[in-house]
Each structure stands twice: as C-alpha cells, then as structure tokens.
Design a protein around this motif. Structure first.
Motif, short mmCIF file in Angstrom:
data_model
loop_
_atom_site.label_atom_id
_atom_site.label_comp_id
_atom_site.label_asym_id
_atom_site.label_seq_id
_atom_site.Cartn_x
_atom_site.Cartn_y
_atom_site.Cartn_z
N ILE A 324 -8.52 -9.14 6.14
CA ILE A 324 -9.12 -8.81 7.43
C ILE A 324 -8.04 -8.72 8.51
N GLN A 325 -7.09 -9.65 8.48
CA GLN A 325 -6.02 -9.64 9.47
C GLN A 325 -5.15 -8.40 9.33
N ARG A 326 -4.86 -7.99 8.11
CA ARG A 326 -4.05 -6.78 7.90
C ARG A 326 -4.79 -5.54 8.40
N LEU A 327 -6.09 -5.49 8.11
CA LEU A 327 -6.88 -4.35 8.57
C LEU A 327 -7.01 -4.34 10.09
N LYS A 328 -7.16 -5.52 10.66
CA LYS A 328 -7.29 -5.63 12.12
C LYS A 328 -6.03 -5.14 12.81
N ALA A 329 -4.87 -5.42 12.20
CA ALA A 329 -3.60 -4.98 12.78
C ALA A 329 -3.50 -3.46 12.81
N ARG A 330 -4.26 -2.80 11.94
CA ARG A 330 -4.28 -1.33 11.90
C ARG A 330 -5.45 -0.76 12.67
N GLY A 331 -6.17 -1.64 13.36
CA GLY A 331 -7.27 -1.16 14.19
C GLY A 331 -8.59 -0.98 13.47
N TYR A 332 -8.69 -1.53 12.25
CA TYR A 332 -9.94 -1.39 11.50
C TYR A 332 -10.77 -2.65 11.68
N ASP A 333 -12.01 -2.49 12.09
CA ASP A 333 -12.92 -3.62 12.32
C ASP A 333 -13.92 -3.70 11.18
N VAL A 334 -13.80 -4.73 10.34
CA VAL A 334 -14.69 -4.86 9.19
C VAL A 334 -16.11 -5.17 9.61
N ARG A 335 -16.30 -5.62 10.83
CA ARG A 335 -17.65 -5.96 11.29
C ARG A 335 -18.51 -4.72 11.49
N THR A 336 -17.87 -3.61 11.74
CA THR A 336 -18.62 -2.37 11.97
C THR A 336 -18.38 -1.33 10.89
N SER A 352 -6.45 1.35 -0.81
CA SER A 352 -7.38 1.63 0.30
C SER A 352 -6.68 1.48 1.64
N PHE A 353 -5.86 0.46 1.75
CA PHE A 353 -5.12 0.21 2.99
C PHE A 353 -4.14 1.35 3.27
N GLY A 354 -3.49 1.82 2.21
CA GLY A 354 -2.55 2.92 2.37
C GLY A 354 -3.23 4.20 2.81
N LYS A 355 -4.41 4.49 2.23
CA LYS A 355 -5.16 5.68 2.62
C LYS A 355 -5.63 5.58 4.07
N LEU A 356 -6.05 4.37 4.45
CA LEU A 356 -6.51 4.16 5.82
C LEU A 356 -5.38 4.39 6.80
N GLN A 357 -4.21 3.88 6.48
CA GLN A 357 -3.05 4.05 7.35
C GLN A 357 -2.63 5.51 7.43
N LEU A 358 -2.72 6.22 6.29
CA LEU A 358 -2.34 7.63 6.25
C LEU A 358 -3.27 8.46 7.12
N ARG A 359 -4.57 8.15 7.06
CA ARG A 359 -5.53 8.90 7.88
C ARG A 359 -5.26 8.71 9.36
N ARG A 360 -4.82 7.50 9.73
CA ARG A 360 -4.59 7.22 11.15
C ARG A 360 -3.29 7.86 11.64
N GLU A 361 -2.32 8.02 10.73
CA GLU A 361 -1.04 8.60 11.14
C GLU A 361 -1.06 10.12 11.13
#
Length: 375
Positions: A324-336, A352-361
């Motif tokens: 959760i902390q790693r995702l939060k640092a990338r701006g992803y909120d698991v609550r929503t 999954s984390f890598g794909k999420l980061q790639l989409r944001r970049e």
C-alpha cells in the motif's frame, strides 16, 4: 625464496596442530567415545562440538564408518565443505555400513539424472539418503509403484527427499491413499485424462499427503458437501487445495467458515462463492483471519472490496501495508481503486506495479492536437 616458503609452511602446520590440540583440550572427550570417529571428524573439519551437543550418542557407537561415508560422498562429487556439513547435521550417516550406502546410491541414481543432483539432495536431506537397510525393500517397492502411476522421476525424487517416511512404509498403505484420491477425483466428475497431471500437482505441493489417513480426505469432502458445495464445486476445491486437502479437518473448517461468515456478514451461498475464489479461507485459523481482516479494514479497504477480491486475505498484514505504501507513493489509492494491483505473489505485484508506473509516465497521444514545430 624456497626457504621462506618452507618456513612459512612449517609455521602454518605448527599453528594448525596447536589449534587442533587446543580444540581437543576444550572438548569433553569421554573415554567411551569412539576415538576413531572423533579423529576422523577432526580430519574432515566436522563441527564436532555441534555433534556432541545435539547428537553426542553417535560418537559412542561401534562400529562407525566415517571414512567410508566421506569416500562415498567424495566419489559422488561432494566437496570437503559439503561432506563436513552432512556429517555435522546428520552424523548418524556414519552408522550405515558401506554395503547399505552403495545400495542407497544405486537406488537414488535410478531416479536422479546425475550424481550432481543427487549430491544436492544429500546436502539438503541427508536423513533421506542415509536410511536403515530395513527399509530398502519398501523403498524399491514404492518406487516401482509410483512409476507404475506414470509419475515422472522428478516428482518421485522430491517425494523420496521430502517425505522419506512414505517410502519406508509398506507399499499397500500408499496404494490405499492413492486409490482414495483417485476415487474422490472420479466421483466428483474429474476426467481420467487429467488425473495424472492432477495427482502430480497434488504430490508436488504436499509430499506428506501419504502420511495422512485416507479417512481424513473422506471426512473433509463429506463436510464440504454438507455445507452446500455441489459436485462440480467440490472438484474445483479439490483441484485448488491439492495436497492441503488432507491437512484440513471438519472442526477447524467449521470454525474458520463461521468466523468468516460472521465477519463479512454474508449468506451461506455468498460464503461458498467467496470460498471458491479463495479456498485458503478453509485452512486459516480464525486468529489469522481476524488479524488480516483488521489490517485490511484499518488501511481503509472496504468489506465490499475484500469480498470482490478475497484472495487478498492470503497476504500477511505486513505485506499488504508495504505494498500500500509503495502504491501510495505513486499516487494510487487502494481505497478507491481495484485490489488486483495489490494482490498476488511478489512477482505478480512487481509486474502490476511496473505497468501502473508505465501508464503514469507515458503521455496520452491526442490525434487531433496540433503538432509543435520549431522555427
């Protein structure tokens, strides 16, 4: 130069002799210890203090075949450090006579592709290799039986290494367990063509399945059937649980199911649907489930999210919070957002984390936006 080297070697030899004498002086050498064994252990750099502390009785045995064991392992390709390790963790090996050891070597080589792999097994599971000669006939019979089931040699080797007790007992006991598993699989609608693969997966996941009573499997299936699971659903659970189906019992499953239902606040049908998605809920004790539910809810995750992705309960609270902390640092909120990105093995999460980061970049391409042209 040669004189200097010779002097240095003499000093090293003197230092080594002094060190060995000091070690012996500190040890508690009983007159009843087999001095040949003790001497051989020192020569092989075996941690004899560890042996005395944990299995000192071995040093009192006559006869002992320390040098023969070392010679056998060396001939198989073991290094000095591996030999010392094997004798330190399983000194009982020296009580096997050379004939027994050679028989074991031939038996294992009939399953292992090469001696290098066999040495790796001996290093990790020495007690499985150095066994009593009383079990050799049972070992041979069980190997022949498992081969008759068309199980590959790697699976059989894993069984021999991880659960040697399964091979030391009469073959008819293993036949009964396999027959019970096959019967359950077929009665639940499993296809004959898939049975071999299913059985291999079951045995590779839990080699200790043969040490359980066949009645345990029957009782567990009856319990789940009484909870409303259909034949097809039971087959699904049997495939998902694999070898762990024999680790369960009706009482523990009842407690886990009751706790999950009370915590989630769902109906029996809804609970069955959740269990089919996450069979692990059947074998987690209520104390573990309580901790994980509490951790997820404390992190702001809703119960509806947990119901949608119940496999999130397979992760420890520490792992969940870290992710959760790693995702939060990338701006992803698991609550929503979806819990799928949080779920899975470490490898799954990193992907999954890598794909999420790639989409944001990666910038979005607008085909109708005017191109910027430098003058």
């Amino acid at each position: 130069m040669l004189r200097v080297i010779a002097t240095s070697l003499c000093l090293q030899r003197h230092h080594a002799t002094t060190l060995r004498l000091n070690v012996r002086a500190w040890g508690t050498l009983s007159p009843r210890e087999n001095q040949q064994t003790v001497e051989a252990f020192y020569e092989l750099s075996v941690d004899i203090q560890k042996v005395r502390k944990l299995k000192g009785w071995v040093l009192h045995q006559f006869p002992a075949y320390t040098k023969e064991v070392a010679a056998l392992l060396e001939d198989m390709g073991a290094s000095g450090s591996i030999i010392a390790h094997v004798l330190a963790v399983h000194p009982e090996a020296i009580l096997c006579n050379p004939e027994q050891m050679q028989t074991q070597r031939e038996l294992w080589m009939s399953m292992c592709p090469n001696q290098r792999e066999l040495i790796g097994i001996v290093e990790k599971f020495p007690a499985s290799f150095f066994t009593s000669s009383d079990h050799h006939d049972n070992q041979r019979n069980n190997i022949s039986y498992f081969q008759s089931l068309n199980l590959n040699k790697r699976i059989i080797t894993k069984l021999m290494a991880s659960a040697p007790q399964s091979f030391s007992r009469p073959v008819d006991q293993n036949q009964l367990m396999v027959s019970t598993l096959q019967q359950a699989y077929q009665e639940l609608g499993g296809e004959e063509a898939n049975m071999k693969i299913w059985l291999q997966k079951l045995l590779s996941q839990n080699p200790f399945v043969f040490l359980k009573s066949p009645e345990v499997l029957k009782q567990n299936l009856v319990f789940l059937r009484n909870r409303g699971f259909s034949t097809a659903e039971l087959l699904h659970l049997l495939a998902k649980l694999k070898g762990f189906v024999t680790e369960l019992n009706p009482d523990s499953m009842h407690r886990s199911l009751h706790f999950s239902q009370e915590t989630i606040g769902c109906s029996e049908a809804e609970l069955r649907h959740i269990i089919l998605k996450c069979p692990a809920l059947l074998y987690y004790p209520d104390s573990t489930l309580a901790e994980r539910f509490k951790g997820l809810l404390s992190a702001g995750i809703s119960m509806s999210q947990i119901i949608a992705t119940p496999t999130i309960l397979e992760l420890t609270t520490q792992i969940v919070n870290y992710r959760i902390q790693r995702l939060k640092a990338r701006g992803y909120d698991v609550r929503t957002g979806s819990l799928d990105v949080l779920n899975g093995t470490k490898k799954d999460f990193e992907m999954s984390f890598g794909k999420l980061q790639l989409r944001r970049e990666r910038p979005l391409f607008n085909p109708v936006a005017p191109l910027k042209v430098e003058d």
